[in-house]
Design an enzyme around this catalytic site. Structure first.
Site, PDB file in Angstrom:
ATOM      1  N   LYS A 116       0.877  -1.269   0.149  1.00 19.33           N
ATOM      2  CA  LYS A 116      -0.051  -0.022   0.018  1.00 19.33           C
ATOM      3  C   LYS A 116       0.839   1.168   0.124  1.00 19.33           C
ATOM      4  CE  LYS A 116      -4.382  -1.828   1.267  1.00 19.33           C
ATOM      5  NZ  LYS A 116      -5.839  -1.648   1.597  1.00 19.33           N
ATOM      6  N   LYS A 198      -3.709 -10.064  -6.500  1.00 13.39           N
ATOM      7  CA  LYS A 198      -4.855 -10.390  -5.803  1.00 13.39           C
ATOM      8  C   LYS A 198      -5.997  -9.425  -6.414  1.00 13.39           C
ATOM      9  CE  LYS A 198      -5.845  -8.084  -1.685  1.00 13.39           C
ATOM     10  NZ  LYS A 198      -6.538  -8.011  -0.590  1.00 13.39           N
ATOM     11  N   LYS A 201     -10.580  -4.441  -4.411  1.00 19.81           N
ATOM     12  CA  LYS A 201     -11.666  -3.418  -4.447  1.00 19.81           C
ATOM     13  C   LYS A 201     -11.197  -2.210  -5.019  1.00 19.81           C
ATOM     14  CE  LYS A 201     -13.362  -3.959  -0.059  1.00 19.81           C
ATOM     15  NZ  LYS A 201     -12.451  -3.866   0.907  1.00 19.81           N
TER      16      LYS A 201
END
Ligand code: ATP
Ligand code: LTN
Length: 333
Positions: A116, A198, A201
């Site tokens: 992130k 992966k 969303k």
């Protein structure tokens, strides 16, 4: 209080829910709830959501959608409290205490933090760094035995166990040391556009994910466009990660094993396989979407659910936080 084992898990309202969240986490929550062996707490992790920049109106919309999807997918709010993390102040209270019992070194090793930070290089905030400590607080507050999550959360469960054990050793037995519960199929659904990554969303490419609320046309289109290899065999193997991902999605929604899927599509090619996967996903989503639409037209009911969920969650969480405050030496108010 019942002497059943406890379950706690959560999903962030950081975007619209994907079938990755469903197959990796929510589907198992429903199955575990059905066994009647556990007392389950299911949480909408809204506090976690602001570790990356969000519009307030998006959080509001995603949070209500997610709540309705929990119920539409089969979580029974009469049996298991469903609540917003921000409605239970003890999450933040415990996370402070745990922050003071967690090392910078162990947090720097978290792969989600590294991923992130790369994705949000302009906003590497302290909350993103201590994200796993808040997650540990979520779990330890409820003295959870079991935490059903997807594969990507395994490392966060390990640090939760380390933090719990360290606290117990320093201050005497306080927390249950929880176990991760990761599904055999569907634990790591990959992006349809990049099978090395992966399904998420918060992906910027909407063709990479299938949303729980995608229309049948959208599901068909996204699966037909999914990246595969130049071959034609529906088989697992080196270089066939794209097909393998579609096979595991198909397996997770139909209950078929990888061998059964290989046999079913032997000699048939991707032109037959892809629409079959799409149909299976569409059929799995149909009843959930119908229930979701009903629920969204009944906001009063949804409000009742999260209020009573928070009431029960607060009762349990307060017990733990007052024990923790006492153990660390704070004078009782
Ligand atoms: P974000 O992209 O905002 O980080 P996310 O889609 O990764 O969100 P989370 O809310 O962080 O979703 O995760 C909720 C649950 O869904 C967790 O248990 C997580 O392990 C699971 N999960 C998320 N993505 C996948 C996936 N692709 N396959 C299987 N499980 C997944
Ligand atoms: N970090 C989790 C969401 C989450 C969670 C939790 C999962 C927040 N708190 C507690 C299980 C238990 C994620 O999936 N990214």
């Amino acid at each position: 209080m019942s002497d059943k084992k406890r379950i706690l898990s959560g999903i962030q309202p950081s975007g619209a829910m994907t079938i990755g969240n469903y197959l990796g986490a929510l589907k198992n929550w429903v199955e575990l709830q059905k066994t009647d062996e556990y007392e389950c707490y299911y949480m909408l992790a809204d506090l976690h959501t602001i570790t990356v920049r969000q519009e307030a109106k998006d959080i509001r919309k995603n949070a209500m959608d997610l709540l309705a999807l929990f119920i539409a997918s089969g979580i029974d709010p009469e049996k298991s409290p469903i609540f917003f993390q921000s409605h239970v102040p003890a999450h933040v209270q415990l996370s402070w205490v745990l922050n003071c019992n967690t090392y910078m070194g162990e947090l720097s090793r978290m792969t989600q933090y590294k991923d992130k930070s790369r994705k949000h290089a302009d906003n590497i905030n302290a909350g993103l760094f201590t994200y796993p400590v808040l997650m540990a607080a979520d779990i330890l507050l409820y003295q959870a035995d079991l935490v059903p999550v997807g594969q990507d959360q395994k490392q966060h469960l390990e640090i939760t166990r380390d933090i719990a054990q360290r606290f117990n050793n320093t201050y005497s037995e306080t927390f249950k040391v929880p176990e991760a519960y990761i599904p055999k199929v569907g634990a790591r659904v990959m992006s349809l556009q990049n099978p090395a990554q992966k399904m998420s969303k918060s992906d910027t490419n909407e063709n990479g994910y299938i949303l729980m609320l995608d229309s049948p046309d959208a599901v068909m289109r996204k699966i037909k466009r999914a990246v595969t290899d130049s071959g034609s065999e529906v088989k697992r193997g080196e270089g066939k990660e794209g097909i393998e991902n579609l096979m595991s999605i198909y397996g997770a929604v139909t209950g078929k094993t990888m061998e059964e899927i290989e046999n079913e599509f032997d000699g048939k090619g991707y032109g037959v396989f892809k629409p079959a996967v799409a149909e299976a996903v569409i059929e799995a989503l149909r009843p959930i979407q119908e229930k979701y639409n009903d629920l969204m037209s009944n906001k009063d009911y949804l409000e009742k659910i999260y209020r009573s969920g928070a009431e029960i969650a607060n009762l349990t969480a307060r017990k733990t936080i007052s024990k923790v405050y006492r153990k660390v030496g704070f004078i009782q108010p």
